[in-house]
Design a protein around this motif. Structure first.
Motif, PDB file in Angstrom:
ATOM      1  N   PHE A  94       0.824  -1.225   0.015  1.00  0.00           N
ATOM      2  CA  PHE A  94       0.088   0.039  -0.019  1.00  0.00           C
ATOM      3  C   PHE A  94       0.747   1.236  -0.040  1.00  0.00           C
ATOM      4  N   ALA A  95       1.891   1.016   0.191  1.00  0.00           N
ATOM      5  CA  ALA A  95       3.097   2.284   0.153  1.00  0.00           C
ATOM      6  C   ALA A  95       3.456   2.559  -1.315  1.00  0.00           C
ATOM      7  N   ALA A  96       3.413   1.606  -2.193  1.00  0.00           N
ATOM      8  CA  ALA A  96       3.852   1.924  -3.458  1.00  0.00           C
ATOM      9  C   ALA A  96       2.881   1.976  -4.303  1.00  0.00           C
ATOM     10  N   GLU A  97       3.343   2.890  -5.615  1.00  0.00           N
ATOM     11  CA  GLU A  97       2.330   3.155  -6.560  1.00  0.00           C
ATOM     12  C   GLU A  97       2.421   2.219  -7.757  1.00  0.00           C
ATOM     13  N   ARG A  98       3.393   1.407  -7.953  1.00  0.00           N
ATOM     14  CA  ARG A  98       3.263   0.482  -8.994  1.00  0.00           C
ATOM     15  C   ARG A  98       3.420  -1.028  -8.580  1.00  0.00           C
ATOM     16  N   PRO A  99       3.115  -2.034  -9.140  1.00  0.00           N
ATOM     17  CA  PRO A  99       3.251  -3.374  -8.977  1.00  0.00           C
ATOM     18  C   PRO A  99       4.528  -3.604  -8.196  1.00  0.00           C
ATOM     19  N   VAL A 100       4.451  -4.312  -7.019  1.00  0.00           N
ATOM     20  CA  VAL A 100       5.584  -4.807  -6.246  1.00  0.00           C
ATOM     21  C   VAL A 100       5.570  -6.335  -6.323  1.00  0.00           C
ATOM     22  N   ARG A 101       6.906  -6.886  -6.483  1.00  0.00           N
ATOM     23  CA  ARG A 101       7.126  -8.413  -6.296  1.00  0.00           C
ATOM     24  C   ARG A 101       7.540  -8.493  -4.739  1.00  0.00           C
ATOM     25  N   LEU A 102       6.839  -9.328  -4.335  1.00  0.00           N
ATOM     26  CA  LEU A 102       6.792  -9.966  -2.829  1.00  0.00           C
ATOM     27  C   LEU A 102       7.300 -11.318  -2.730  1.00  0.00           C
ATOM     28  N   PRO A 103       8.294 -11.413  -1.956  1.00  0.00           N
ATOM     29  CA  PRO A 103       8.923 -13.069  -1.596  1.00  0.00           C
ATOM     30  C   PRO A 103       8.011 -13.996  -0.982  1.00  0.00           C
TER      31      PRO A 103
ATOM     32  N   LEU B 184       5.282 -16.195 -15.059  1.00  0.00           N
ATOM     33  CA  LEU B 184       4.661 -14.911 -15.413  1.00  0.00           C
ATOM     34  C   LEU B 184       5.249 -14.193 -16.871  1.00  0.00           C
ATOM     35  N   ALA B 185       4.260 -13.569 -17.561  1.00  0.00           N
ATOM     36  CA  ALA B 185       4.663 -12.908 -18.923  1.00  0.00           C
ATOM     37  C   ALA B 185       5.369 -11.690 -18.373  1.00  0.00           C
ATOM     38  N   PRO B 186       6.418 -11.402 -19.687  1.00  0.00           N
ATOM     39  CA  PRO B 186       7.498 -10.346 -19.716  1.00  0.00           C
ATOM     40  C   PRO B 186       6.642  -8.917 -19.314  1.00  0.00           C
ATOM     41  N   ASP B 187       5.478  -8.684 -19.603  1.00  0.00           N
ATOM     42  CA  ASP B 187       4.687  -7.380 -19.411  1.00  0.00           C
ATOM     43  C   ASP B 187       3.956  -7.663 -18.309  1.00  0.00           C
ATOM     44  N   ALA B 188       4.134  -8.639 -17.440  1.00  0.00           N
ATOM     45  CA  ALA B 188       3.185  -8.905 -16.407  1.00  0.00           C
ATOM     46  C   ALA B 188       2.878  -7.701 -15.483  1.00  0.00           C
ATOM     47  N   GLU B 189       3.796  -6.839 -15.174  1.00  0.00           N
ATOM     48  CA  GLU B 189       3.730  -5.577 -14.506  1.00  0.00           C
ATOM     49  C   GLU B 189       2.736  -4.779 -15.120  1.00  0.00           C
ATOM     50  N   GLU B 190       2.908  -4.430 -16.373  1.00  0.00           N
ATOM     51  CA  GLU B 190       1.992  -3.284 -17.015  1.00  0.00           C
ATOM     52  C   GLU B 190       0.618  -3.837 -16.961  1.00  0.00           C
ATOM     53  N   THR B 191       0.600  -5.098 -17.361  1.00  0.00           N
ATOM     54  CA  THR B 191      -0.829  -5.938 -17.701  1.00  0.00           C
ATOM     55  C   THR B 191      -1.537  -5.769 -16.226  1.00  0.00           C
ATOM     56  N   LEU B 192      -0.862  -6.162 -14.971  1.00  0.00           N
ATOM     57  CA  LEU B 192      -1.563  -6.139 -13.693  1.00  0.00           C
ATOM     58  C   LEU B 192      -1.884  -4.446 -13.347  1.00  0.00           C
ATOM     59  N   ALA B 193      -1.055  -3.399 -13.942  1.00  0.00           N
ATOM     60  CA  ALA B 193      -1.384  -2.130 -13.475  1.00  0.00           C
ATOM     61  C   ALA B 193      -3.023  -1.884 -14.216  1.00  0.00           C
ATOM     62  N   GLN B 194      -2.796  -2.363 -15.519  1.00  0.00           N
ATOM     63  CA  GLN B 194      -4.169  -2.235 -16.301  1.00  0.00           C
ATOM     64  C   GLN B 194      -5.573  -2.824 -15.462  1.00  0.00           C
ATOM     65  N   GLY B 195      -4.892  -4.040 -15.110  1.00  0.00           N
ATOM     66  CA  GLY B 195      -6.084  -4.505 -14.312  1.00  0.00           C
ATOM     67  C   GLY B 195      -6.559  -4.139 -13.226  1.00  0.00           C
TER      68      GLY B 195
END
Length: 516
Positions: free
Chosen positions: A191-200, A232-243
């Protein structure tokens, strides 16, 4: 499905967010979409649209209002309160406004979401969220879940062949993310991030996640989580942001639909309480059958409340939340500072619920709250009477008794109603009681108190003396003086009865108050 009207829209977003200045064509005109004004493009002909006056000062929006009317638009939204009301009325088009500092993209998202909303029960829109979860899972390449801010699972994907872990299974089974200190830290990061984050991964048995917060206009609406099983797809972060952006729109629409449903239920309850609604039809629409009771909640008027109107709205939220937690979809309404709830039977559950709400509301609002419970009536056709009972109970409550049913305070509410009835008729308020009070006021005597205590003691001199804490001879002397100076025949039982009622009810005297 009926189109959204201007009235529907204002029910959802009207008030501090969007203000209506004029609606010459009424509130039943359709509103089909919200358009952003582009000064470099021709104004489209889109009947039913609301035009957001981007880049146009409110005071200079007259020409835009005329152009919008010619294009068949429903209304124009300006930023600021000094819009061209006269031009809008002349050309028959609605004029609305938002705050000067409102961001147009936020206003557009808010209006678009509200326009797409329809009355629905809580939980509506989840089908769309499940479809979105499947779409994100297919595009990103991992099993997806959509949550609300309280980590409750709203929707999850069902794409075959995507790996899942135990946390995912437990979340789906309980529709709630399993709580842990590690989870709390990950949500804080998310919730502190503006973009998708990868979490372990949180354990060896779990898989890592790709996640993003869902926001609209700075408000956090929830989050989207994707399991990273290594595919995960190469553009996974952008796709998630759109979703996540689409999820924001769906969540706003679902919330707007719920708010509209609440408003319509509240309006129906308001008409039911004042006796103008068709009771059988109202019962069906509210989902109520059998015994019901009206409970009235109000702020303690003996306590200073800086912003009573806003606090009353917060009280409405508390009452609605607690009632919905126990009864599901529920109708509550705020009328003249009082929150009314219609509770279905069995009646034994109502008082504990009211006590719980009073306690929770008092803690949340930091203002004492009282609750009056009307009579339990056979069906909704008699709620007008139950509401009248609840209102009377509110009037006789005090800090020592903040919650009561009408049966618990029946003598007090009966005397209250009797005082109102007596006060309405001149022939019932005239009589010796006023002469007694006038004599006391002019001579510093206590003849009215003495009479009340004597009546309350069953015309027993010793009992009256005990209530007054004086010698019985003092009582005898005072009663003789009443006969002599006021001219009351205390030997007449009818006169004694009327005098006692008037002193008790109209003057508000009682043996308890008379005791020094």
């Amino acid at each position: 499905m009926d189109a959204c009207t201007l009235g529907d829209l204002l029910d959802i977003v009207g008030g501090p967010s969007v203000r209506l200045h004029t609606a010459p064509a009424g509130l039943t005109v359709p509103v089909t979409e919200a358009l952003l004004y582009d000064a470099h493009a021709p104004l489209p002909r889109r009947p039913g649209a609301l035009l957001l006056a981007v880049g146009v000062r409110a005071a200079a929006a007259g020409p835009l209002v005329r152009a919008a009317a010619e294009a068949g638009l429903t209304g124009v939204v300006v930023r600021g309160a000094d819009g061209p009301v006269g031009e809008a009325e002349t050309h028959g088009i609605a004029l609305l406004s938002v705050d000067e500092d409102a961001a147009w993209h936020h206003v557009h998202l808010l209006l678009a979401s509200a326009i797409g909303a329809r009355p629905a029960a809580p939980g509506s829109g989840l089908g769309d969220l499940f479809a979105l979860a499947d779409a994100i899972a297919a595009g990103v390449g991992g099993a997806t879940a959509i949550e609300d801010p309280r980590q409750r699972l709203l929707a999850y994907s069902t794409v075959a062949g995507q790996p899942v872990d135990e946390d995912r299974r437990q979340g789906i089974l309980g529709l709630q993310v399993p709580a842990s200190a590690e989870n709390t830290e990950q949500y804080r990061t998310l919730f502190a991030a503006e973009r998708p984050v990868r979490l372990p991964a949180l354990s060896e048995a779990d898989l890592p996640r790709l996640a993003m917060a869902v926001r609209a206009g700075g408000e956090t609406l929830g989050s989207v989580w994707v399991i990273d099983g290594g595919t995960l797809a190469p553009d996974a972060e952008e796709t998630l942001a759109q979703g996540a952006a689409t999820a924001a729109l769906l969540l706003l629409r679902a919330r707007a639909a719920q708010e509209l449903a609440r408003h319509q239920s509240g309006d129906l309850l308001r008409r039911l309480l004042d006796g103008t609604a068709d009771a059988p039809a109202a019962a069906v629409r509210l989902g109520v059958e059998g015994e019901v009771r009206v409970v009235a909640f109000a702020l303690d008027t003996t306590t200073s409340v800086p912003d009573a109107e806003r606090t009353a709205l917060r009280l409405l939220d508390v009452v609605r939340l607690q009632c919905e937690a126990r009864y599901g979809r529920h109708a509550c309404v705020l009328v003249d500072g009082v929150v009314y709830a219609l509770l279905p039977g069995p009646g034994a559950r109502h008082r504990p619920l009211a006590e719980d709400i009073v306690r929770r509301a008092g803690q949340a609002l930091r203002v004492p709250v009282r609750a009056g419970l009307g009579e339990l009536v056979p069906d909704v056709s008699e709620v007008v009477g139950s509401r009248a009972d609840a209102d009377l109970v509110l009037r006789v409550l005090d800090p020592e008794r903040p919650v009561a049913t009408v049966d618990e305070v029946r003598p007090r509410v009966t005397l209250l109603r009797l005082a109102e009835v007596l006060g309405e008729r001149r022939e019932l308020t005239a009589g010796a009681w006023q002469r007694v009070l006038a004599y006391d006021a002019g001579h510093g005597t206590e003849y009215a108190r003495t009479l009340v205590c004597w009546f309350d003691a069953g015309c027993d001199m010793a009992g009256a003396a005990e209530l007054l804490a004086v010698h019985p001879n003092t009582c005898r002397y005072r009663l003789r003086q009443v006969r002599q100076h006021v001219g009351i025949d205390l030997a007449d039982p009818d006169e004694r009865l009327v005098l006692w009622l008037q002193l008790r009810v109209l003057a508000g005297l009682s043996a308890a108050r008379a005791t020094p």
